[in-house]
Design a protein around this motif. Structure first.
Motif, PDB file in Angstrom:
ATOM      1  N   LEU A 178       0.831  -1.204   0.000  1.00 24.98           N
ATOM      2  CA  LEU A 178       0.000   0.000   0.000  1.00 24.98           C
ATOM      3  C   LEU A 178       0.866   1.256   0.000  1.00 24.98           C
ATOM      4  N   VAL A 191     -10.454   5.714   2.788  1.00 22.09           N
ATOM      5  CA  VAL A 191     -10.036   4.351   3.102  1.00 22.09           C
ATOM      6  C   VAL A 191     -11.159   3.676   3.877  1.00 22.09           C
ATOM      7  N   THR A 240     -10.292  -2.696   8.060  1.00 20.61           N
ATOM      8  CA  THR A 240      -9.077  -3.087   7.351  1.00 20.61           C
ATOM      9  C   THR A 240      -8.006  -3.393   8.394  1.00 20.61           C
ATOM     10  N   MET A 289      -4.174   1.094   6.496  1.00 18.83           N
ATOM     11  CA  MET A 289      -4.475   2.517   6.676  1.00 18.83           C
ATOM     12  C   MET A 289      -3.244   3.329   7.026  1.00 18.83           C
ATOM     13  N   ILE A 318      -1.073   5.750   4.772  1.00 23.64           N
ATOM     14  CA  ILE A 318      -1.643   7.013   4.293  1.00 23.64           C
ATOM     15  C   ILE A 318      -1.047   8.189   5.061  1.00 23.64           C
ATOM     16  N   PRO A 322      -6.122  10.358   6.017  1.00 25.93           N
ATOM     17  CA  PRO A 322      -7.101   9.282   5.841  1.00 25.93           C
ATOM     18  C   PRO A 322      -8.514   9.744   6.175  1.00 25.93           C
ATOM     19  N   VAL A 333      -9.021   3.967  -1.312  1.00 26.64           N
ATOM     20  CA  VAL A 333      -8.489   2.639  -1.005  1.00 26.64           C
ATOM     21  C   VAL A 333      -9.654   1.763  -0.553  1.00 26.64           C
ATOM     22  N   SER A 340     -10.909  -2.150   0.539  1.00 32.27           N
ATOM     23  CA  SER A 340     -10.482  -3.482   0.992  1.00 32.27           C
ATOM     24  C   SER A 340     -11.584  -4.501   0.739  1.00 32.27           C
ATOM     25  N   ASP A 345      -7.304  -3.173  -2.107  1.00 37.39           N
ATOM     26  CA  ASP A 345      -6.554  -3.996  -1.165  1.00 37.39           C
ATOM     27  C   ASP A 345      -7.200  -5.380  -1.143  1.00 37.39           C
TER      28      ASP A 345
END
Length: 422
Positions: A85, A102, A106, A111, A114, A121, A150, A152, A178
Protein backbone atom coordinates in the motif's frame (compact mmCIF):
# COMPACT_ATOMS: atom_id res chain seq x y z
CA UNK A 1 -32.80 -13.83 29.74
CA UNK A 2 -31.01 -17.18 29.92
CA UNK A 3 -31.68 -20.58 28.41
CA UNK A 4 -33.48 -23.19 30.52
CA UNK A 5 -31.03 -24.76 32.95
CA UNK A 6 -31.64 -28.33 31.82
CA UNK A 7 -30.56 -27.46 28.29
CA UNK A 8 -27.79 -25.00 29.15
CA UNK A 9 -26.11 -27.58 31.37
CA UNK A 10 -25.41 -29.68 28.29
CA UNK A 11 -23.03 -27.05 26.92
CA UNK A 12 -19.29 -27.53 27.45
CA UNK A 13 -19.05 -23.96 28.71
CA UNK A 14 -21.22 -25.11 31.65
CA UNK A 15 -19.35 -28.37 32.23
CA UNK A 16 -20.99 -30.57 29.61
CA UNK A 17 -19.16 -32.83 27.18
CA UNK A 18 -17.65 -30.84 24.27
CA UNK A 19 -18.34 -31.92 20.73
CA UNK A 20 -14.63 -31.87 19.89
CA UNK A 21 -11.81 -32.41 22.37
CA UNK A 22 -8.90 -32.16 19.92
CA UNK A 23 -8.10 -28.84 18.21
CA UNK A 24 -9.08 -28.37 14.59
CA UNK A 25 -5.98 -29.11 12.47
CA UNK A 26 -3.60 -26.38 11.24
CA UNK A 27 -3.51 -25.68 7.51
CA UNK A 28 -0.38 -27.62 6.64
CA UNK A 29 -0.10 -25.62 3.42
CA UNK A 30 3.72 -25.79 3.22
CA UNK A 31 5.16 -29.06 2.04
CA UNK A 32 8.02 -30.71 0.18
CA UNK A 33 7.53 -28.52 -2.89
CA UNK A 34 8.29 -25.33 -0.95
CA UNK A 35 11.24 -27.01 0.77
CA UNK A 36 12.65 -28.13 -2.58
CA UNK A 37 12.40 -24.61 -3.98
CA UNK A 38 14.31 -23.12 -1.05
CA UNK A 39 16.84 -25.97 -1.02
CA UNK A 40 17.59 -25.37 -4.68
CA UNK A 41 18.40 -21.72 -4.00
CA UNK A 42 20.60 -22.55 -1.03
CA UNK A 43 22.44 -25.28 -2.94
CA UNK A 44 23.07 -22.79 -5.73
CA UNK A 45 24.37 -20.28 -3.18
CA UNK A 46 26.74 -22.86 -1.70
CA UNK A 47 27.96 -23.88 -5.14
CA UNK A 48 28.54 -20.35 -6.41
CA UNK A 49 29.34 -18.51 -3.20
CA UNK A 50 26.66 -15.94 -4.07
CA UNK A 51 23.82 -15.54 -1.58
CA UNK A 52 20.22 -15.24 -2.80
CA UNK A 53 19.38 -11.58 -3.35
CA UNK A 54 16.44 -9.66 -4.75
CA UNK A 55 15.17 -8.52 -8.16
CA UNK A 56 16.53 -11.82 -9.47
CA UNK A 57 15.12 -14.56 -11.72
CA UNK A 58 12.84 -16.07 -9.05
CA UNK A 59 11.19 -12.74 -8.30
CA UNK A 60 10.88 -11.89 -11.97
CA UNK A 61 9.22 -15.24 -12.64
CA UNK A 62 6.92 -14.91 -9.61
CA UNK A 63 5.74 -11.46 -10.66
CA UNK A 64 5.25 -12.56 -14.25
CA UNK A 65 3.29 -15.64 -13.16
CA UNK A 66 1.07 -13.70 -10.77
CA UNK A 67 0.28 -11.15 -13.48
CA UNK A 68 -0.64 -14.02 -15.81
CA UNK A 69 -2.86 -15.54 -13.11
CA UNK A 70 -4.75 -12.24 -12.92
CA UNK A 71 -5.18 -12.11 -16.68
CA UNK A 72 -2.20 -10.00 -17.75
CA UNK A 73 -0.56 -6.80 -16.62
CA UNK A 74 2.44 -5.98 -14.45
CA UNK A 75 3.44 -7.01 -10.92
CA UNK A 76 6.18 -6.01 -8.50
CA UNK A 77 7.03 -7.92 -5.33
CA UNK A 78 7.59 -6.18 -1.98
CA UNK A 79 8.22 -7.31 1.57
CA UNK A 80 4.68 -6.99 3.01
CA UNK A 81 1.12 -6.02 2.26
CA UNK A 82 1.62 -2.80 4.25
CA UNK A 83 4.59 -1.98 2.04
CA UNK A 84 2.46 -2.72 -1.01
CA UNK A 85 0.00 0.00 0.00
CA UNK A 86 2.82 2.42 0.83
CA UNK A 87 4.42 1.86 -2.57
CA UNK A 88 1.11 2.10 -4.44
CA UNK A 89 0.35 5.46 -2.83
CA UNK A 90 3.92 6.65 -3.42
CA UNK A 91 3.73 5.65 -7.09
CA UNK A 92 0.58 7.75 -7.55
CA UNK A 93 2.62 10.82 -6.50
CA UNK A 94 -0.18 12.36 -4.47
CA UNK A 95 0.54 15.79 -3.06
CA UNK A 96 1.00 15.92 0.74
CA UNK A 97 -1.97 16.99 2.84
CA UNK A 98 -4.50 15.81 0.32
CA UNK A 99 -7.16 13.30 1.39
CA UNK A 100 -7.39 9.58 0.74
CA UNK A 101 -10.62 7.71 1.42
CA UNK A 102 -10.04 4.35 3.10
CA UNK A 103 -12.41 1.64 4.31
CA UNK A 104 -13.18 1.55 8.05
CA UNK A 105 -12.63 -2.20 8.31
CA UNK A 106 -9.08 -3.09 7.35
CA UNK A 107 -5.80 -4.22 8.84
CA UNK A 108 -3.95 -1.31 10.53
CA UNK A 109 -1.37 -1.73 7.78
CA UNK A 110 -4.16 -1.02 5.31
CA UNK A 111 -4.48 2.52 6.68
CA UNK A 112 -1.19 3.54 8.34
CA UNK A 113 0.76 4.18 5.11
CA UNK A 114 -1.64 7.01 4.29
CA UNK A 115 -0.57 9.39 7.10
CA UNK A 116 3.01 8.12 6.86
CA UNK A 117 3.03 9.77 3.42
CA UNK A 118 1.57 12.99 4.89
CA UNK A 119 -1.82 12.20 3.40
CA UNK A 120 -5.05 12.48 5.36
CA UNK A 121 -7.10 9.28 5.84
CA UNK A 122 -10.84 9.78 5.45
CA UNK A 123 -12.59 6.76 6.94
CA UNK A 124 -15.55 5.38 4.97
CA UNK A 125 -18.22 3.42 6.81
CA UNK A 126 -19.10 -0.07 5.63
CA UNK A 127 -22.17 -0.86 3.59
CA UNK A 128 -25.05 -2.00 5.83
CA UNK A 129 -24.58 -5.57 7.08
CA UNK A 130 -21.08 -5.83 5.61
CA UNK A 131 -17.40 -5.56 6.53
CA UNK A 132 -16.79 -3.89 3.14
CA UNK A 133 -17.41 -0.25 2.24
CA UNK A 134 -19.75 0.67 -0.60
CA UNK A 135 -20.27 3.39 -3.21
CA UNK A 136 -22.61 5.48 -1.06
CA UNK A 137 -20.21 5.47 1.88
CA UNK A 138 -17.26 6.41 -0.34
CA UNK A 139 -19.04 9.23 -2.13
CA UNK A 140 -20.16 10.76 1.16
CA UNK A 141 -16.52 11.56 1.98
CA UNK A 142 -15.40 13.09 -1.31
CA UNK A 143 -14.25 16.70 -0.99
CA UNK A 144 -12.19 19.03 -3.21
CA UNK A 145 -9.13 17.65 -1.37
CA UNK A 146 -9.79 13.98 -2.21
CA UNK A 147 -7.08 12.44 -4.38
CA UNK A 148 -7.51 8.64 -4.10
CA UNK A 149 -9.69 5.83 -2.74
CA UNK A 150 -8.49 2.64 -1.01
CA UNK A 151 -10.98 -0.25 -0.97
CA UNK A 152 -10.48 -3.48 0.99
CA UNK A 153 -12.08 -6.85 0.22
CA UNK A 154 -12.42 -8.18 3.76
CA UNK A 155 -12.43 -11.88 4.57
CA UNK A 156 -12.31 -12.81 0.90
CA UNK A 157 -15.69 -11.18 0.14
CA UNK A 158 -15.65 -8.87 -2.91
CA UNK A 159 -16.63 -5.25 -2.36
CA UNK A 160 -18.89 -3.48 -4.86
CA UNK A 161 -16.17 -2.45 -7.29
CA UNK A 162 -18.45 -1.52 -10.22
CA UNK A 163 -20.36 0.87 -7.97
CA UNK A 164 -17.24 2.32 -6.37
CA UNK A 165 -15.54 2.73 -9.74
CA UNK A 166 -18.57 4.63 -11.04
CA UNK A 167 -18.12 7.08 -8.15
CA UNK A 168 -14.35 7.26 -8.69
CA UNK A 169 -14.66 7.90 -12.40
CA UNK A 170 -17.26 10.61 -11.84
CA UNK A 171 -14.74 12.45 -9.64
CA UNK A 172 -11.58 11.51 -11.56
CA UNK A 173 -10.01 9.54 -8.69
CA UNK A 174 -7.63 6.54 -8.79
CA UNK A 175 -8.66 3.46 -6.82
CA UNK A 176 -6.31 1.14 -4.94
CA UNK A 177 -7.84 -2.27 -4.28
CA UNK A 178 -6.55 -4.00 -1.16
CA UNK A 179 -7.09 -7.67 -1.99
CA UNK A 180 -4.79 -8.92 0.77
CA UNK A 181 -7.57 -11.09 2.22
CA UNK A 182 -9.14 -11.99 -1.11
CA UNK A 183 -6.69 -13.86 -3.34
CA UNK A 184 -8.71 -15.60 -6.03
CA UNK A 185 -12.04 -13.97 -5.20
CA UNK A 186 -14.08 -12.85 -8.20
CA UNK A 187 -16.84 -10.43 -9.03
CA UNK A 188 -18.80 -10.98 -12.23
CA UNK A 189 -16.11 -13.47 -13.28
CA UNK A 190 -13.24 -11.02 -12.78
CA UNK A 191 -10.57 -11.28 -10.08
CA UNK A 192 -10.68 -8.65 -7.36
CA UNK A 193 -7.52 -6.60 -7.43
CA UNK A 194 -7.89 -6.06 -11.18
CA UNK A 195 -10.74 -3.53 -11.16
CA UNK A 196 -8.93 -0.51 -9.79
CA UNK A 197 -5.94 1.56 -10.84
CA UNK A 198 -3.69 -0.60 -8.64
CA UNK A 199 -4.29 -3.86 -6.77
CA UNK A 200 -2.29 -4.85 -3.72
CA UNK A 201 -1.92 -8.23 -2.04
CA UNK A 202 -0.33 -9.45 1.18
CA UNK A 203 1.43 -12.80 0.90
CA UNK A 204 2.26 -13.27 4.57
CA UNK A 205 2.17 -16.79 5.99
CA UNK A 206 -1.54 -16.86 6.79
CA UNK A 207 -2.89 -15.65 3.46
CA UNK A 208 -4.41 -17.82 0.74
CA UNK A 209 -1.03 -18.17 -0.91
CA UNK A 210 2.14 -17.14 0.90
CA UNK A 211 5.71 -16.17 0.09
CA UNK A 212 7.00 -17.22 3.49
CA UNK A 213 6.67 -15.23 6.68
CA UNK A 214 5.94 -11.94 4.91
CA UNK A 215 5.55 -10.55 1.43
CA UNK A 216 3.39 -8.47 -0.85
CA UNK A 217 2.51 -7.95 -4.50
CA UNK A 218 1.46 -4.83 -6.42
CA UNK A 219 -0.54 -5.21 -9.64
CA UNK A 220 -1.48 -2.79 -12.40
CA UNK A 221 -2.35 -2.89 -16.09
CA UNK A 222 -0.71 0.51 -16.62
CA UNK A 223 2.92 0.07 -17.69
CA UNK A 224 3.98 3.59 -16.75
CA UNK A 225 2.43 3.18 -13.32
CA UNK A 226 4.23 -0.13 -12.94
CA UNK A 227 7.49 1.63 -13.67
CA UNK A 228 6.69 4.20 -10.98
CA UNK A 229 5.92 1.33 -8.59
CA UNK A 230 9.32 -0.22 -9.24
CA UNK A 231 11.04 3.06 -8.46
CA UNK A 232 8.95 3.68 -5.35
CA UNK A 233 9.71 0.21 -3.99
CA UNK A 234 13.49 0.52 -4.28
CA UNK A 235 14.74 3.88 -3.02
CA UNK A 236 13.78 5.77 -6.15
CA UNK A 237 16.24 3.87 -8.35
CA UNK A 238 16.00 5.04 -11.97
CA UNK A 239 14.36 1.93 -13.40
CA UNK A 240 13.17 2.45 -17.02
CA UNK A 241 14.78 5.91 -17.25
CA UNK A 242 17.53 7.13 -19.61
CA UNK A 243 21.13 6.13 -18.90
CA UNK A 244 22.84 8.48 -16.51
CA UNK A 245 19.68 9.08 -14.45
CA UNK A 246 20.08 8.85 -10.71
CA UNK A 247 17.59 8.06 -7.96
CA UNK A 248 14.54 10.14 -8.81
CA UNK A 249 12.69 10.23 -5.49
CA UNK A 250 13.27 9.54 -1.82
CA UNK A 251 12.09 6.06 -1.00
CA UNK A 252 12.59 2.99 1.15
CA UNK A 253 14.05 -0.40 0.36
CA UNK A 254 10.86 -2.47 0.34
CA UNK A 255 11.97 -5.25 -1.97
CA UNK A 256 10.85 -8.86 -1.88
CA UNK A 257 13.67 -11.42 -2.09
CA UNK A 258 14.57 -14.53 -4.06
CA UNK A 259 13.81 -17.01 -1.27
CA UNK A 260 10.36 -15.53 -0.67
CA UNK A 261 9.67 -15.44 -4.40
CA UNK A 262 10.68 -19.09 -4.81
CA UNK A 263 8.20 -20.08 -2.09
CA UNK A 264 5.56 -17.79 -3.57
CA UNK A 265 5.85 -19.42 -7.00
CA UNK A 266 5.11 -22.84 -5.52
CA UNK A 267 2.25 -21.49 -3.46
CA UNK A 268 0.79 -19.65 -6.45
CA UNK A 269 0.50 -22.92 -8.37
CA UNK A 270 -1.62 -24.23 -5.48
CA UNK A 271 -3.81 -21.14 -5.22
CA UNK A 272 -6.66 -22.15 -7.57
CA UNK A 273 -7.14 -25.42 -5.70
CA UNK A 274 -6.85 -23.67 -2.32
CA UNK A 275 -9.65 -21.28 -3.23
CA UNK A 276 -11.81 -24.01 -4.76
CA UNK A 277 -11.50 -26.20 -1.68
CA UNK A 278 -12.37 -23.32 0.65
CA UNK A 279 -15.46 -22.67 -1.42
CA UNK A 280 -16.45 -26.34 -1.12
CA UNK A 281 -16.00 -26.25 2.67
CA UNK A 282 -18.14 -23.13 2.97
CA UNK A 283 -20.76 -24.57 0.63
CA UNK A 284 -21.19 -27.61 2.86
CA UNK A 285 -21.29 -25.46 5.98
CA UNK A 286 -23.89 -23.20 4.40
CA UNK A 287 -26.15 -26.16 3.68
CA UNK A 288 -25.90 -27.38 7.25
CA UNK A 289 -26.47 -23.95 8.81
CA UNK A 290 -29.42 -22.95 6.65
CA UNK A 291 -32.13 -23.97 9.12
CA UNK A 292 -30.54 -22.59 12.32
CA UNK A 293 -32.25 -19.73 14.13
CA UNK A 294 -29.38 -18.06 15.93
CA UNK A 295 -26.76 -17.78 13.19
CA UNK A 296 -26.69 -17.28 9.42
CA UNK A 297 -24.33 -16.60 6.51
CA UNK A 298 -24.72 -13.02 5.21
CA UNK A 299 -25.40 -12.91 1.47
CA UNK A 300 -22.67 -11.96 -0.97
CA UNK A 301 -23.05 -9.33 -3.66
CA UNK A 302 -24.73 -10.54 -6.83
CA UNK A 303 -22.05 -12.07 -9.05
CA UNK A 304 -19.55 -12.45 -6.20
CA UNK A 305 -17.42 -15.55 -5.61
CA UNK A 306 -15.70 -15.25 -2.23
CA UNK A 307 -12.38 -16.90 -1.48
CA UNK A 308 -13.06 -17.01 2.29
CA UNK A 309 -9.98 -15.99 4.21
CA UNK A 310 -12.40 -16.50 7.07
CA UNK A 311 -16.14 -17.11 7.15
CA UNK A 312 -18.16 -14.17 8.42
CA UNK A 313 -21.27 -15.23 10.32
CA UNK A 314 -24.18 -13.18 11.62
CA UNK A 315 -25.54 -13.76 15.12
CA UNK A 316 -29.24 -13.02 15.64
CA UNK A 317 -29.69 -11.82 19.24
CA UNK A 318 -33.44 -11.47 18.83
CA UNK A 319 -33.64 -15.25 18.32
CA UNK A 320 -31.35 -16.24 21.18
CA UNK A 321 -31.40 -16.36 24.97
CA UNK A 322 -28.01 -14.63 25.20
CA UNK A 323 -25.75 -11.98 23.73
CA UNK A 324 -23.10 -12.56 21.07
CA UNK A 325 -20.21 -12.83 23.53
CA UNK A 326 -21.96 -15.59 25.49
CA UNK A 327 -22.87 -17.37 22.27
CA UNK A 328 -19.28 -17.26 21.01
CA UNK A 329 -17.93 -18.52 24.33
CA UNK A 330 -20.28 -21.49 24.00
CA UNK A 331 -19.03 -22.23 20.47
CA UNK A 332 -15.38 -21.98 21.52
CA UNK A 333 -15.92 -24.26 24.53
CA UNK A 334 -17.26 -26.93 22.17
CA UNK A 335 -13.95 -26.72 20.26
CA UNK A 336 -14.80 -24.40 17.36
CA UNK A 337 -12.00 -22.03 16.14
CA UNK A 338 -13.68 -18.65 16.07
CA UNK A 339 -12.76 -15.00 16.42
CA UNK A 340 -15.66 -13.55 18.41
CA UNK A 341 -14.72 -9.93 17.71
CA UNK A 342 -13.12 -8.32 14.67
CA UNK A 343 -12.64 -4.91 16.25
CA UNK A 344 -8.89 -5.24 15.71
CA UNK A 345 -9.77 -4.39 12.10
CA UNK A 346 -11.06 -0.89 12.98
CA UNK A 347 -7.77 1.06 12.93
CA UNK A 348 -9.48 4.45 13.16
CA UNK A 349 -10.59 3.53 16.71
CA UNK A 350 -7.01 2.82 17.85
CA UNK A 351 -4.79 5.11 19.92
CA UNK A 352 -2.46 5.97 17.05
CA UNK A 353 -5.36 7.38 14.99
CA UNK A 354 -7.40 8.89 17.81
CA UNK A 355 -4.36 10.72 19.26
CA UNK A 356 -2.73 11.41 15.88
CA UNK A 357 0.47 9.60 16.81
CA UNK A 358 2.21 9.31 13.44
CA UNK A 359 5.19 11.67 13.76
CA UNK A 360 5.95 11.99 17.47
CA UNK A 361 3.41 14.20 19.22
CA UNK A 362 3.22 16.75 16.43
CA UNK A 363 -0.23 15.73 15.24
CA UNK A 364 1.05 15.69 11.66
CA UNK A 365 -0.15 15.35 8.99
CA UNK A 366 -3.51 16.62 10.35
CA UNK A 367 -1.89 19.50 12.26
CA UNK A 368 -0.03 20.90 9.27
CA UNK A 369 -1.04 24.43 8.27
CA UNK A 370 -0.91 23.13 4.70
CA UNK A 371 -3.90 20.86 5.35
CA UNK A 372 -6.99 22.82 4.43
CA UNK A 373 -9.57 20.32 5.67
CA UNK A 374 -11.20 19.70 9.05
CA UNK A 375 -8.35 18.67 11.40
CA UNK A 376 -10.77 17.50 14.10
CA UNK A 377 -13.14 15.56 11.89
CA UNK A 378 -14.56 12.43 13.47
CA UNK A 379 -15.61 9.34 11.60
CA UNK A 380 -18.64 7.69 13.18
CA UNK A 381 -19.20 4.42 11.36
CA UNK A 382 -22.57 3.11 12.53
CA UNK A 383 -22.74 0.37 9.91
CA UNK A 384 -19.30 -0.94 10.83
CA UNK A 385 -20.17 -0.78 14.55
CA UNK A 386 -23.39 -2.68 13.94
CA UNK A 387 -21.52 -5.31 11.94
CA UNK A 388 -18.99 -5.74 14.75
CA UNK A 389 -21.80 -6.12 17.27
CA UNK A 390 -23.65 -8.79 15.30
CA UNK A 391 -20.97 -10.73 13.40
CA UNK A 392 -18.13 -13.09 14.27
CA UNK A 393 -15.62 -15.05 12.20
CA UNK A 394 -15.08 -18.77 11.79
CA UNK A 395 -11.41 -19.55 11.16
CA UNK A 396 -11.49 -22.26 8.51
CA UNK A 397 -9.14 -23.38 5.74
CA UNK A 398 -8.95 -25.52 2.64
CA UNK A 399 -7.72 -28.63 4.45
CA UNK A 400 -10.86 -29.12 6.47
CA UNK A 401 -12.20 -32.56 5.64
CA UNK A 402 -15.50 -34.30 6.27
CA UNK A 403 -14.75 -34.76 9.98
CA UNK A 404 -14.01 -31.06 10.56
CA UNK A 405 -17.11 -29.98 8.65
CA UNK A 406 -19.26 -32.49 10.54
CA UNK A 407 -17.89 -31.38 13.91
CA UNK A 408 -18.36 -27.70 13.09
CA UNK A 409 -21.97 -28.29 12.12
CA UNK A 410 -22.56 -30.42 15.20
CA UNK A 411 -21.25 -27.60 17.38
CA UNK A 412 -23.45 -25.00 15.73
CA UNK A 413 -26.50 -27.25 16.00
CA UNK A 414 -25.84 -28.03 19.66
CA UNK A 415 -25.37 -24.39 20.62
CA UNK A 416 -28.31 -23.26 18.49
CA UNK A 417 -30.62 -25.89 19.98
CA UNK A 418 -29.57 -24.89 23.49
CA UNK A 419 -29.56 -21.10 23.22
CA UNK A 420 -32.28 -20.37 20.68
CA UNK A 421 -35.59 -18.89 21.72
CA UNK A 422 -38.44 -21.40 21.38
Amino acid sequence: MTAPKTRAAQLAVHGGEPVRRTPFPPRGHFGPEEKAAVDALLEQAMATGVAPGYNGPEEEAYCREFAAYLGGGFVDGVNSGTSALYVALKALALEPFSEVIVAAVTDPGGMMPIPLLNLIPMVADTAPGSFNTGPEQVEALITPLTRAIVVSHIGGEPADMPGILTVAERHGLPVIEDASQAHGARLNGRFVGTFGTIGIFSTMSGKHHASGAQGGLIYTRDEQLYQAVRRAADRGKPFFLPPGSTNVTAGLNLNLNEIAAAIGRVQLRKLPEIVARRQVVVGKLAEGLADLATVSLPPLLDGAEASYWFLRLRFHPERAHCDKETYCRALAAEGLPINPSYRAALPHTMDWFVHRRVFGRSGYPWASPDYQGDRERQFPCPNAEAAMDTHFNLQLHENWGAAEIADALAIFRKVDATLRRD
